[in-house]
Design a protein around this motif. Structure first.
Motif, PDB file in Angstrom:
ATOM      1  N   PHE A  44      25.503  13.950  31.102  1.00  0.00           N
ATOM      2  CA  PHE A  44      26.861  13.934  31.661  1.00  0.00           C
ATOM      3  C   PHE A  44      26.853  13.066  32.910  1.00  0.00           C
ATOM      4  O   PHE A  44      25.888  13.059  33.664  1.00  0.00           O
ATOM      5  N   SER A 141      35.450  17.415  32.996  1.00  0.00           N
ATOM      6  CA  SER A 141      36.128  18.435  32.183  1.00  0.00           C
ATOM      7  C   SER A 141      36.244  17.990  30.730  1.00  0.00           C
ATOM      8  O   SER A 141      36.053  18.780  29.799  1.00  0.00           O
ATOM      9  N   LEU A 144      32.773  17.992  29.063  1.00  0.00           N
ATOM     10  CA  LEU A 144      32.406  19.346  28.653  1.00  0.00           C
ATOM     11  C   LEU A 144      33.159  19.770  27.389  1.00  0.00           C
ATOM     12  O   LEU A 144      32.635  20.519  26.568  1.00  0.00           O
ATOM     13  N   ASP A 211      30.874  23.073  37.361  1.00  0.00           N
ATOM     14  CA  ASP A 211      30.525  22.394  36.105  1.00  0.00           C
ATOM     15  C   ASP A 211      29.242  22.982  35.516  1.00  0.00           C
ATOM     16  O   ASP A 211      29.152  23.202  34.301  1.00  0.00           O
ATOM     17  N   GLU A 214      29.833  26.320  33.981  1.00  0.00           N
ATOM     18  CA  GLU A 214      30.463  26.188  32.664  1.00  0.00           C
ATOM     19  C   GLU A 214      29.430  25.767  31.618  1.00  0.00           C
ATOM     20  O   GLU A 214      29.437  26.257  30.483  1.00  0.00           O
ATOM     21  N   MET A 215      28.537  24.848  31.997  1.00  0.00           N
ATOM     22  CA  MET A 215      27.462  24.454  31.085  1.00  0.00           C
ATOM     23  C   MET A 215      26.609  25.665  30.716  1.00  0.00           C
ATOM     24  O   MET A 215      26.234  25.837  29.549  1.00  0.00           O
TER      25      MET A 215
END
Length: 358
Positions: A44, A141, A144, A211, A214-215
């Motif tokens: 990413f 975003s 992801l 982030d 969320e990962m």
């Protein structure tokens, strides 16, 4: 910066080594990753790790034309903002899966490619979604969101259970932050009205924090974060500042942001138990600039493309280049050469060892 970033990304393992002391024992590395079930690398970030996703986007931020790719396989421009491969490509090769990490949006991507890792990165992106939106590229975003698509495709290929195992044992790599300042904060009016520099650094570190959470929710257990490079040492920044030396005020901004990133990583390790590693891109690039002979470099103040002082992206298109890019730290006025990515990868291998898979 269109991910202008010399950044780099880097992490990783040098495959074509031994370039210097600390050469990588590839056989030992592969045994280590196999022992700890490392499955692939999922990437990413920005142009430091974008192998061509922007080719598929309605943006002007592209590098899919000569002289980009001059030293890539078949001398083919792929969308990588360099003359050859990126550090993430060397990681994959060193681990033993594949010689390159492809772009998730590549129309030629084969189902089996998903097993070896992909990049969701988008040149000109950053931790701040606004940074990407300014250039019509993929914010984190959206990257992801594509990770979720990746998991679905993978599940269809190998089944839900094995797909989740692949994600759980993948190395998640993040490389960005340069564009947030060079393409956003220092050029656009919105963020400076909302934040002073330190507040914006805190905002970016907080975005990275969220982030990674969320990962983790999506299955990540191992995360590598590449620090922001010394922004003031980029040829373009030097040129615009009218300096022959690195611009210290810009370097200080990068150094401070990196300190905040490391603080957030320490909190993540304690709170959600994620294994993480930090790659000191700033230190490695600064070291190469200060002691170029140690790394086999000759030119560290300008890029290989055109005059080497202002050209990158479209303005590098069709330009003549230096005779030997392996002697240069920068390919264009903002992005590293393949040689510099190798140096970054070689010097950063300790980040992968121990902290992440040991």
């Amino acid at each position: 910066m269109h991910s202008r970033v010399p950044m780099v990304t880097v992490l990783a393992l040098m495959a074509l080594m031994p370039l210097f002391s600390g050469a990588v024992d590839i056989r030992q590395l592969r045994q280590l990753t196999a022992k700890h079930n490392v499955t692939c690398v999922l990437v990413f970030g920005d142009s430091s790790v974008d192998p061509g996703n922007n080719n598929r986007l309605p943006t002007t931020v592209k590098g899919n034309f000569p002289p980009y790719g001059k030293d890539f396989f078949d001398r083919r421009p792929t969308g990588r903002f360099s003359n050859g491969r990126l550090a993430t490509d060397f990681i994959a090769e060193a681990i033993g899966y594949t010689k390159i990490i492809p772009a998730f949006l590549d129309p030629n991507l084969k189902p089996t490619d998903l097993l070896h890792g992909v990049s969701f990165a988008s040149a000109a992106s950053g931790y701040d979604d606004l940074t990407a939106n300014l250039s019509q590229v993929l914010p984190v975003s959206k990257q992801l969101e594509y990770l979720k698509h990746y998991k679905l495709h993978l599940s269809r290929l190998v089944g839900v259970k094995k797909a989740q195992n692949i994600v759980n044992n993948a190395i998640f790599l993040l490389s960005m932050g340069t564009n947030d300042f060079l393409q956003n904060y220092y050029l656009e009016p919105n963020r400076p009205k909302q934040f002073n520099v330190e507040q914006y650094q805190n905002f970016l570190a907080s975005r990275m924090f969220e982030d990674i959470k969320e990962m983790n929710r999506l299955g990540a257990t191992r995360v590598v974060v590449v620090g922001v490079p010394p922004l003031g040492c980029m040829p373009l920044v030097r040129t615009l500042a009218g300096q022959n030396t690195c611009v210290e005020s810009y370097n200080q901004v990068a150094w401070s942001l990196n300190a905040k990133i490391k603080e957030k990583l320490a909190i993540l390790k304690k709170t959600i138990g994620i294994k993480d590693a930090y790659v000191d891109c700033y230190g490695v690039i600064q070291n190469a600039i200060n002691t170029p002979k140690k790394f086999g470099l000759v030119e560290t103040s300008k890029g290989c493309c055109g005059s080497g002082t202002i050209e990158y992206g479209d303005t590098c298109k069709g330009m003549t280049t230096c005779a030997d890019p392996s002697k240069y730290a920068f390919w264009d006025a903002v992005h590293p050469t393949e040689k510099m990515y190798r140096i970054l990868a070689d010097e950063a291998i300790a980040s992968l060892d121990g902290a992440l898979i040991g």
